[in-house]
Write a protein that holds these residues in place. Structure first.
Motif, mmCIF file in Angstrom:
data_model
loop_
_atom_site.group_PDB
_atom_site.id
_atom_site.type_symbol
_atom_site.label_atom_id
_atom_site.label_comp_id
_atom_site.label_asym_id
_atom_site.label_seq_id
_atom_site.Cartn_x
_atom_site.Cartn_y
_atom_site.Cartn_z
ATOM 1 N N ALA A 105 -1.344 -0.728 -0.922
ATOM 2 C CA ALA A 105 -0.625 0.084 0.063
ATOM 3 C C ALA A 105 -1.540 0.472 1.223
ATOM 4 O O ALA A 105 -1.079 0.593 2.357
ATOM 5 C CB ALA A 105 -0.058 1.330 -0.608
ATOM 6 N N LEU A 106 -2.835 0.657 0.947
ATOM 7 C CA LEU A 106 -3.789 0.964 2.022
ATOM 8 C C LEU A 106 -3.967 -0.221 2.965
ATOM 9 O O LEU A 106 -4.120 -0.041 4.169
ATOM 10 C CB LEU A 106 -5.153 1.331 1.433
ATOM 11 C CG LEU A 106 -5.316 2.731 0.892
ATOM 12 C CD1 LEU A 106 -6.666 2.873 0.210
ATOM 13 C CD2 LEU A 106 -5.176 3.755 2.003
ATOM 14 N N VAL A 107 -3.957 -1.416 2.404
ATOM 15 C CA VAL A 107 -4.194 -2.628 3.193
ATOM 16 C C VAL A 107 -2.951 -3.041 3.973
ATOM 17 O O VAL A 107 -3.050 -3.521 5.098
ATOM 18 C CB VAL A 107 -4.665 -3.775 2.263
ATOM 19 C CG1 VAL A 107 -4.776 -5.085 3.004
ATOM 20 C CG2 VAL A 107 -5.987 -3.413 1.614
ATOM 21 N N MET A 108 -1.778 -2.827 3.397
ATOM 22 C CA MET A 108 -0.531 -3.281 4.017
ATOM 23 C C MET A 108 -0.055 -2.315 5.092
ATOM 24 O O MET A 108 -0.279 -1.114 4.997
ATOM 25 C CB MET A 108 0.558 -3.427 2.951
ATOM 26 C CG MET A 108 0.292 -4.548 1.981
ATOM 27 S SD MET A 108 1.598 -4.689 0.765
ATOM 28 C CE MET A 108 3.000 -4.977 1.809
ATOM 29 N N PRO A 109 0.617 -2.844 6.106
ATOM 30 C CA PRO A 109 1.161 -1.961 7.133
ATOM 31 C C PRO A 109 2.391 -1.211 6.607
ATOM 32 O O PRO A 109 3.077 -1.665 5.705
ATOM 33 C CB PRO A 109 1.541 -2.922 8.268
ATOM 34 C CG PRO A 109 1.770 -4.233 7.590
ATOM 35 C CD PRO A 109 0.852 -4.253 6.401
#
Length: 191
Positions: A105-109
C-alpha cells in the motif's frame, strides 16, 4: 557462543558430504560442488539465508522447491536456506502478510484499505478457507508487498549472517588493541 556455532556449522559439512556419496548423486556431485550448495562458509550461508527469507513468503508447499532453485542460482547453502523458510508458519504468516499488504500500500498510488477479517469469516473462526479468502481480498497491494517484504527480509538476513560471522573476529581485534595499548606483547587468551 558464535565461535561454537561456526564450529558446529563447519562440522556439518563432512556429514552432509558423506550423504552425497550415494550412487544416484555421484553424477550430480561436480555441479553441486560448483554451486556451493553444501558449503558451510560465510558467503554460501549468507546467500542461503537470504534465499530462505525471500522464499519463505511463497505459499506453503512451494517454499522449499523455490529455495532450492534460488540457492542453486545464487550459489547459496541449501541447508541454511531450507531451515530459514521455517520463520513462516501458521502463527507468523498472517502478521507477515498484513505487513506485506501495508508495504504494498505504501508503494502503490492511492489509498489502500486492508479488508477486515470479519468480512471473510463472519463468525470470526479461523479456517484455511477463511485465510485463503482473506488473502485473496488483500489483492494487488499484497502482490506488490510480498516481493518487497521478501527482498527486505533477504537483505536483512544476508547482513545478519555476515555480522554474526565476523563478530568474533572483531571482538578478538578489540581485545588485541586493548592489550597493545596496555603494553602486552602477546594477544589475550580466548575465553
Amino acid at each position: 557462543m558464535l565461535c561454537s556455532l561456526r564450529r558446529w556449522l563447519r562440522g556439518l559439512e563432512p556429514r552432509v558430504r558423506g550423504h552425497m556419496d550415494r550412487p544416484w548423486l555421484l553424477s550430480l556431485q561436480p555441479w553441486l560442488e560448483q554451486r556451493a550448495l553444501f558449503r558451510f562458509q560465510r558467503q554460501p550461508l549468507a546467500r542461503g539465508v537470504a534465499a530462505g527469507m525471500f522464499c519463505g513468503l511463497i505459499p506453503g508447499p512451494l517454499q522449499l522447491p523455490g529455495t532450492l532453485l534460488a540457492c542453486a542460482w545464487l550459489r547459496g547453502n541449501v541447508v541454511a536456506g531450507g531451515m530459514t523458510t521455517f520463520y513462516t508458519n501458521p502463527l507468523t504468516i498472517v502478521p507477515l502478510y498484513a505487513l506485506a499488504f501495508y508495504l504494498g500500500a505504501l508503494v502503490m498510488p492511492g489509498e489502500q484499505v486492508m479488508p477486515a477479517w470479519g468480512t471473510v469469516a463472519p463468525d470470526g473462526v479461523f479456517s484455511v478457507q477463511a485465510l485463503a479468502a482473506w488473502m485473496q481480498a488483500l489483492g494487488t497491494p499484497l502482490l506488490v508487498g510480498l516481493p518487497t517484504l521478501g527482498l527486505l527480509l533477504a537483505a536483512l538476513g544476508y547482513v545478519a549472517v555476515h555480522i554474526l560471522w565476523l563478530a568474533p573476529a572483531v571482538q578478538r581485534g578489540r581485545r588485541w588493541q586493548r592489550c597493545r595499548t596496555a603494553g602486552c606483547t602477546r594477544p589475550p587468551a580466548e575465553h
